[in-house]
Scaffold this motif. Sequence first.
Motif, PDB file in Angstrom:
ATOM      1  N   GLU A  71     -53.570 -49.036  59.927  1.00 51.07           N
ATOM      2  CA  GLU A  71     -53.260 -48.522  58.590  1.00 51.07           C
ATOM      3  C   GLU A  71     -53.969 -47.194  58.336  1.00 51.07           C
ATOM      4  O   GLU A  71     -53.377 -46.252  57.802  1.00 51.07           O
ATOM      5  CB  GLU A  71     -53.631 -49.545  57.511  1.00 51.07           C
ATOM      6  CG  GLU A  71     -53.373 -49.077  56.106  1.00 51.07           C
ATOM      7  CD  GLU A  71     -51.926 -48.695  55.803  1.00 51.07           C
ATOM      8  OE1 GLU A  71     -51.724 -47.897  54.863  1.00 51.07           O
ATOM      9  OE2 GLU A  71     -51.001 -49.169  56.496  1.00 51.07           O
ATOM     10  N   GLU A  72     -55.233 -47.090  58.727  1.00 53.14           N
ATOM     11  CA  GLU A  72     -55.951 -45.822  58.572  1.00 53.14           C
ATOM     12  C   GLU A  72     -55.318 -44.738  59.426  1.00 53.14           C
ATOM     13  O   GLU A  72     -55.159 -43.600  58.977  1.00 53.14           O
ATOM     14  CB  GLU A  72     -57.425 -45.996  58.947  1.00 53.14           C
ATOM     15  CG  GLU A  72     -58.205 -46.802  57.943  1.00 53.14           C
ATOM     16  CD  GLU A  72     -59.659 -46.953  58.300  1.00 53.14           C
ATOM     17  OE1 GLU A  72     -60.426 -47.363  57.396  1.00 53.14           O
ATOM     18  OE2 GLU A  72     -60.064 -46.688  59.461  1.00 53.14           O
ATOM     19  N   LEU A  73     -54.936 -45.085  60.627  1.00 50.39           N
ATOM     20  CA  LEU A  73     -54.284 -44.120  61.508  1.00 50.39           C
ATOM     21  C   LEU A  73     -52.942 -43.672  60.919  1.00 50.39           C
ATOM     22  O   LEU A  73     -52.618 -42.489  60.903  1.00 50.39           O
ATOM     23  CB  LEU A  73     -54.095 -44.731  62.899  1.00 50.39           C
ATOM     24  CG  LEU A  73     -53.599 -43.792  63.981  1.00 50.39           C
ATOM     25  CD1 LEU A  73     -54.542 -42.612  64.176  1.00 50.39           C
ATOM     26  CD2 LEU A  73     -53.439 -44.559  65.284  1.00 50.39           C
ATOM     27  N   ARG A  74     -52.177 -44.622  60.377  1.00 52.56           N
ATOM     28  CA  ARG A  74     -50.878 -44.291  59.790  1.00 52.56           C
ATOM     29  C   ARG A  74     -51.035 -43.356  58.595  1.00 52.56           C
ATOM     30  O   ARG A  74     -50.281 -42.403  58.441  1.00 52.56           O
ATOM     31  CB  ARG A  74     -50.139 -45.564  59.354  1.00 52.56           C
ATOM     32  CG  ARG A  74     -48.711 -45.270  58.858  1.00 52.56           C
ATOM     33  CD  ARG A  74     -48.123 -46.409  58.051  1.00 52.56           C
ATOM     34  NE  ARG A  74     -48.918 -46.786  56.898  1.00 52.56           N
ATOM     35  CZ  ARG A  74     -48.981 -46.083  55.749  1.00 52.56           C
ATOM     36  NH1 ARG A  74     -48.311 -44.967  55.612  1.00 52.56           N
ATOM     37  NH2 ARG A  74     -49.722 -46.511  54.753  1.00 52.56           N
ATOM     38  N   ARG A  75     -52.036 -43.603  57.756  1.00 53.23           N
ATOM     39  CA  ARG A  75     -52.253 -42.730  56.599  1.00 53.23           C
ATOM     40  C   ARG A  75     -52.551 -41.304  57.040  1.00 53.23           C
ATOM     41  O   ARG A  75     -52.067 -40.338  56.449  1.00 53.23           O
ATOM     42  CB  ARG A  75     -53.377 -43.264  55.714  1.00 53.23           C
ATOM     43  CG  ARG A  75     -52.937 -44.396  54.803  1.00 53.23           C
ATOM     44  CD  ARG A  75     -53.945 -44.662  53.691  1.00 53.23           C
ATOM     45  NE  ARG A  75     -55.274 -45.003  54.180  1.00 53.23           N
ATOM     46  CZ  ARG A  75     -55.703 -46.249  54.369  1.00 53.23           C
ATOM     47  NH1 ARG A  75     -54.910 -47.277  54.128  1.00 53.23           N
ATOM     48  NH2 ARG A  75     -56.926 -46.466  54.802  1.00 53.23           N
ATOM     49  N   THR A  76     -53.339 -41.155  58.098  1.00 50.81           N
ATOM     50  CA  THR A  76     -53.652 -39.814  58.599  1.00 50.81           C
ATOM     51  C   THR A  76     -52.419 -39.155  59.205  1.00 50.81           C
ATOM     52  O   THR A  76     -52.163 -37.976  58.955  1.00 50.81           O
ATOM     53  CB  THR A  76     -54.796 -39.863  59.627  1.00 50.81           C
ATOM     54  OG1 THR A  76     -55.987 -40.260  58.947  1.00 50.81           O
ATOM     55  CG2 THR A  76     -55.023 -38.512  60.290  1.00 50.81           C
ATOM     56  N   THR A  77     -51.657 -39.898  59.990  1.00 50.14           N
ATOM     57  CA  THR A  77     -50.468 -39.274  60.590  1.00 50.14           C
ATOM     58  C   THR A  77     -49.434 -38.935  59.520  1.00 50.14           C
ATOM     59  O   THR A  77     -48.754 -37.911  59.629  1.00 50.14           O
ATOM     60  CB  THR A  77     -49.854 -40.161  61.691  1.00 50.14           C
ATOM     61  OG1 THR A  77     -49.526 -41.450  61.154  1.00 50.14           O
ATOM     62  CG2 THR A  77     -50.834 -40.330  62.862  1.00 50.14           C
ATOM     63  N   ASP A  78     -49.329 -39.741  58.470  1.00 50.93           N
ATOM     64  CA  ASP A  78     -48.439 -39.392  57.352  1.00 50.93           C
ATOM     65  C   ASP A  78     -48.899 -38.098  56.686  1.00 50.93           C
ATOM     66  O   ASP A  78     -48.085 -37.218  56.373  1.00 50.93           O
ATOM     67  CB  ASP A  78     -48.410 -40.510  56.302  1.00 50.93           C
ATOM     68  CG  ASP A  78     -47.625 -41.735  56.743  1.00 50.93           C
ATOM     69  OD1 ASP A  78     -46.947 -41.687  57.795  1.00 50.93           O
ATOM     70  OD2 ASP A  78     -47.708 -42.761  56.025  1.00 50.93           O
ATOM     71  N   PHE A  79     -50.200 -37.967  56.463  1.00 50.99           N
ATOM     72  CA  PHE A  79     -50.760 -36.759  55.852  1.00 50.99           C
ATOM     73  C   PHE A  79     -50.457 -35.532  56.722  1.00 50.99           C
ATOM     74  O   PHE A  79     -50.009 -34.498  56.211  1.00 50.99           O
ATOM     75  CB  PHE A  79     -52.271 -36.923  55.656  1.00 50.99           C
ATOM     76  CG  PHE A  79     -52.982 -35.660  55.261  1.00 50.99           C
ATOM     77  CD1 PHE A  79     -52.842 -35.141  53.990  1.00 50.99           C
ATOM     78  CD2 PHE A  79     -53.792 -35.003  56.170  1.00 50.99           C
ATOM     79  CE1 PHE A  79     -53.501 -33.968  53.617  1.00 50.99           C
ATOM     80  CE2 PHE A  79     -54.450 -33.832  55.817  1.00 50.99           C
ATOM     81  CZ  PHE A  79     -54.300 -33.320  54.541  1.00 50.99           C
ATOM     82  N   LEU A  80     -50.687 -35.643  58.026  1.00 52.20           N
ATOM     83  CA  LEU A  80     -50.440 -34.517  58.931  1.00 52.20           C
ATOM     84  C   LEU A  80     -48.960 -34.141  58.969  1.00 52.20           C
ATOM     85  O   LEU A  80     -48.605 -32.969  58.949  1.00 52.20           O
ATOM     86  CB  LEU A  80     -50.940 -34.850  60.342  1.00 52.20           C
ATOM     87  CG  LEU A  80     -52.452 -34.975  60.499  1.00 52.20           C
ATOM     88  CD1 LEU A  80     -52.790 -35.501  61.888  1.00 52.20           C
ATOM     89  CD2 LEU A  80     -53.137 -33.646  60.231  1.00 52.20           C
ATOM     90  N   ARG A  81     -48.094 -35.146  59.008  1.00 51.71           N
ATOM     91  CA  ARG A  81     -46.649 -34.891  59.031  1.00 51.71           C
ATOM     92  C   ARG A  81     -46.187 -34.213  57.748  1.00 51.71           C
ATOM     93  O   ARG A  81     -45.444 -33.236  57.781  1.00 51.71           O
ATOM     94  CB  ARG A  81     -45.884 -36.191  59.258  1.00 51.71           C
ATOM     95  CG  ARG A  81     -44.387 -35.973  59.474  1.00 51.71           C
ATOM     96  CD  ARG A  81     -43.593 -37.267  59.495  1.00 51.71           C
ATOM     97  NE  ARG A  81     -43.711 -37.924  58.201  1.00 51.71           N
ATOM     98  CZ  ARG A  81     -44.226 -39.138  58.009  1.00 51.71           C
ATOM     99  NH1 ARG A  81     -44.663 -39.839  59.016  1.00 51.71           N
ATOM    100  NH2 ARG A  81     -44.292 -39.665  56.799  1.00 51.71           N
ATOM    101  N   ASP A  82     -46.656 -34.703  56.603  1.00 50.79           N
ATOM    102  CA  ASP A  82     -46.265 -34.115  55.323  1.00 50.79           C
ATOM    103  C   ASP A  82     -46.762 -32.679  55.191  1.00 50.79           C
ATOM    104  O   ASP A  82     -46.044 -31.811  54.696  1.00 50.79           O
ATOM    105  CB  ASP A  82     -46.790 -34.952  54.157  1.00 50.79           C
ATOM    106  CG  ASP A  82     -46.117 -36.313  54.059  1.00 50.79           C
ATOM    107  OD1 ASP A  82     -45.071 -36.528  54.710  1.00 50.79           O
ATOM    108  OD2 ASP A  82     -46.657 -37.178  53.343  1.00 50.79           O
TER     109      ASP A  82
END
Length: 110
Positions: A71-82
């Motif tokens: 979940e922490e990894l997903r939040r970071t990858t979502d932030f980077l993608r956005d």
Amino acid sequence: MISRDTVMFALACRIGQASGVRARDLVAEICGDSSPALERQLRAVIEELRLEGRPICGHPSTGYFIAANQEELRRTTDFLRDRAAKSFAQAARMLGVSVPELAGQLRLPS
């Protein structure tokens, strides 16, 4: 000196979002002092480590840390993608082209 090894060593005890550390503080921990130039160097090293697949998370509100879970990894990858998508859209608008055109996607003839 900021290197891949010194960054990974400093982040080894920073597992999970609650253990996050801001760039300025991480640089000071590694080098004993901080400066904008050293912070840029840190960000470049973190980029290299991420490109190797290291799960280094980060957000302006939490600082840098090693992901404790998916979940922490997903939040970071979502932030980077956005963030990347917004930058790409800005570049397209500045050039007066569509995002697909900027991306080099082929368009079918009308």
